[in-house]
Design a protein around this motif. Structure first.
Motif, PDB file in Angstrom:
ATOM      1  N   ASN A  65       0.787  -1.125   0.041  1.00  0.00           N
ATOM      2  CA  ASN A  65      -0.008  -0.095  -0.046  1.00  0.00           C
ATOM      3  C   ASN A  65       0.769   1.081  -0.007  1.00  0.00           C
ATOM      4  O   ASN A  65       1.621   1.407   0.949  1.00  0.00           O
ATOM      5  CB  ASN A  65      -1.107  -0.022   1.341  1.00  0.00           C
ATOM      6  N   SER A  66       1.028   1.983  -1.059  1.00  0.00           N
ATOM      7  CA  SER A  66       1.877   3.031  -1.221  1.00  0.00           C
ATOM      8  C   SER A  66       1.457   3.887  -0.126  1.00  0.00           C
ATOM      9  O   SER A  66       2.834   4.950  -0.030  1.00  0.00           O
ATOM     10  CB  SER A  66       1.641   3.696  -2.677  1.00  0.00           C
ATOM     11  N   LYS A  67       0.573   4.145   0.554  1.00  0.00           N
ATOM     12  CA  LYS A  67       0.440   5.110   1.643  1.00  0.00           C
ATOM     13  C   LYS A  67       0.983   4.761   3.015  1.00  0.00           C
ATOM     14  O   LYS A  67       0.714   5.382   3.874  1.00  0.00           O
ATOM     15  CB  LYS A  67      -1.228   5.632   1.751  1.00  0.00           C
ATOM     16  N   THR A  68       1.232   3.358   2.971  1.00  0.00           N
ATOM     17  CA  THR A  68       1.531   2.974   4.304  1.00  0.00           C
ATOM     18  C   THR A  68       3.113   2.403   4.352  1.00  0.00           C
ATOM     19  O   THR A  68       3.528   1.655   3.571  1.00  0.00           O
ATOM     20  CB  THR A  68       0.654   1.818   4.663  1.00  0.00           C
ATOM     21  N   LYS A  69       3.827   3.057   5.206  1.00  0.00           N
ATOM     22  CA  LYS A  69       5.304   2.422   5.504  1.00  0.00           C
ATOM     23  C   LYS A  69       5.240   2.034   6.907  1.00  0.00           C
ATOM     24  O   LYS A  69       4.374   2.523   7.775  1.00  0.00           O
ATOM     25  CB  LYS A  69       6.141   3.847   5.578  1.00  0.00           C
ATOM     26  N   ILE A  70       6.267   1.204   7.403  1.00  0.00           N
ATOM     27  CA  ILE A  70       6.196   0.773   8.689  1.00  0.00           C
ATOM     28  C   ILE A  70       7.605   1.082   9.335  1.00  0.00           C
ATOM     29  O   ILE A  70       8.604   0.550   8.904  1.00  0.00           O
ATOM     30  CB  ILE A  70       6.016  -1.146   8.711  1.00  0.00           C
ATOM     31  N   LYS A  71       7.766   1.814  10.255  1.00  0.00           N
ATOM     32  CA  LYS A  71       8.804   2.110  11.272  1.00  0.00           C
ATOM     33  C   LYS A  71       9.076   0.923  11.989  1.00  0.00           C
ATOM     34  O   LYS A  71       8.206   0.406  12.835  1.00  0.00           O
ATOM     35  CB  LYS A  71       8.381   3.254  11.958  1.00  0.00           C
ATOM     36  N   GLY A  88      13.836  -8.977  22.255  1.00  0.00           N
ATOM     37  CA  GLY A  88      14.059  -9.473  20.828  1.00  0.00           C
ATOM     38  C   GLY A  88      12.706  -9.392  19.854  1.00  0.00           C
ATOM     39  O   GLY A  88      13.063  -9.613  18.846  1.00  0.00           O
ATOM     40  N   THR A  89      11.756  -9.031  20.402  1.00  0.00           N
ATOM     41  CA  THR A  89      10.553  -8.640  19.224  1.00  0.00           C
ATOM     42  C   THR A  89      10.584  -7.371  18.706  1.00  0.00           C
ATOM     43  O   THR A  89      11.655  -6.747  19.447  1.00  0.00           O
ATOM     44  CB  THR A  89       9.136  -8.973  20.135  1.00  0.00           C
ATOM     45  N   PHE A  90       9.588  -6.805  18.096  1.00  0.00           N
ATOM     46  CA  PHE A  90       9.690  -5.633  17.424  1.00  0.00           C
ATOM     47  C   PHE A  90       8.501  -4.779  17.582  1.00  0.00           C
ATOM     48  O   PHE A  90       7.211  -5.355  17.846  1.00  0.00           O
ATOM     49  CB  PHE A  90       9.864  -5.874  16.017  1.00  0.00           C
ATOM     50  N   LYS A  91       8.786  -3.354  17.778  1.00  0.00           N
ATOM     51  CA  LYS A  91       7.484  -2.498  17.876  1.00  0.00           C
ATOM     52  C   LYS A  91       7.641  -1.831  16.451  1.00  0.00           C
ATOM     53  O   LYS A  91       8.535  -1.495  15.779  1.00  0.00           O
ATOM     54  CB  LYS A  91       7.773  -1.566  18.856  1.00  0.00           C
ATOM     55  N   LEU A  92       6.001  -1.770  15.750  1.00  0.00           N
ATOM     56  CA  LEU A  92       6.173  -1.268  14.673  1.00  0.00           C
ATOM     57  C   LEU A  92       5.039  -0.334  14.765  1.00  0.00           C
ATOM     58  O   LEU A  92       4.163   0.052  15.276  1.00  0.00           O
ATOM     59  CB  LEU A  92       5.259  -2.571  13.602  1.00  0.00           C
ATOM     60  N   ASN A  93       5.853   0.879  13.970  1.00  0.00           N
ATOM     61  CA  ASN A  93       5.115   2.278  13.983  1.00  0.00           C
ATOM     62  C   ASN A  93       4.488   2.546  15.354  1.00  0.00           C
ATOM     63  O   ASN A  93       3.520   3.556  15.651  1.00  0.00           O
ATOM     64  CB  ASN A  93       3.515   2.204  13.012  1.00  0.00           C
ATOM     65  N   GLY A  94       5.496   2.514  16.159  1.00  0.00           N
ATOM     66  CA  GLY A  94       5.415   2.966  17.642  1.00  0.00           C
ATOM     67  C   GLY A  94       4.049   2.299  18.566  1.00  0.00           C
ATOM     68  O   GLY A  94       4.141   2.589  19.691  1.00  0.00           O
ATOM     69  N   LYS A  95       3.515   1.425  18.083  1.00  0.00           N
ATOM     70  CA  LYS A  95       2.341   0.920  18.653  1.00  0.00           C
ATOM     71  C   LYS A  95       2.080  -0.677  18.678  1.00  0.00           C
ATOM     72  O   LYS A  95       1.222  -1.365  19.245  1.00  0.00           O
ATOM     73  CB  LYS A  95       1.171   1.744  18.335  1.00  0.00           C
ATOM     74  N   VAL A  96       2.587  -1.171  17.515  1.00  0.00           N
ATOM     75  CA  VAL A  96       2.150  -2.725  17.205  1.00  0.00           C
ATOM     76  C   VAL A  96       3.308  -3.468  17.277  1.00  0.00           C
ATOM     77  O   VAL A  96       4.622  -3.145  17.149  1.00  0.00           O
ATOM     78  CB  VAL A  96       1.687  -2.777  15.638  1.00  0.00           C
TER      79      VAL A  96
END
Length: 161
Positions: free
Chosen positions: A117-123, A130-138
């Motif tokens: 989705n060209s409007k969505t990037k994931i930080k 060892g897990t990851f946080k995506l977009n500061g909340k997921v």
């Protein structure tokens, strides 16, 4: 198989035979996860996403929200605010926002990755455990490795409206 063939392979009548059909794709693995059934339904609703997850020639990263992540939503992914929006297209864009066109066995800490989705990037940020946080909340919960990519189970959806 007749008795001569069974003897040739040292098989008895009650021996089990396992037939391998090749490597498991995302499409093979993801439906086996009981906590991802809602997301599987979303992916399979569209021909392009359904074809992608079954395709062995692509490499993908799928961020798959769990069923409990969907239950937390106040608005369903295909729900529209006004009649000018197409609910089917909105749901399609939601699905694309959870697919990355590259397989990341380890997510790139501190980077932003593109989705389909060209409007969505994931930080991406790495947590201490060892897990990851995506977009500061997921948060990522666990992952599954398929022949055509990686599936990360996540505790929330990546896009809401």
């Amino acid at each position: 198989m007749n008795n001569d063939e069974r003897n040739k392979f040292n098989m008895q009548d009650n021996d089990e035979v396992t037939i391998s059909t090749g490597p498991s794709t995302i499409d093979d693995l993801i439906p086996q996860e009981r906590d991802l059934t809602i997301f599987v339904d979303v992916l399979r609703k569209f021909a392009d996403t359904s074809d992608l997850i079954a395709n062995l020639t692509v490499s993908l990263t799928i961020f798959a929200p769990t069923n409990s992540a969907f239950r937390k939503l106040t608005r369903k992914p295909g729900q529209v605010k006004d009649k000018s929006e197409d609910p089917t297209e909105k749901l399609h864009q939601f699905a694309l926002a959870h697919i990355v066109p590259k397989a990341y066995s380890t997510l790139p800490d501190g980077e932003e990755i593109d989705t389909l989705n060209s409007k969505t990037k994931i930080k991406v940020e790495k947590n201490r455990d060892g897990t990851f946080k995506l977009n500061g909340k997921v948060n990522t919960i666990s992952n599954l490795i398929a022949a055509n990519g990686i599936i990360y189970k996540i505790d929330n959806v990546l896009v809401e409206e």
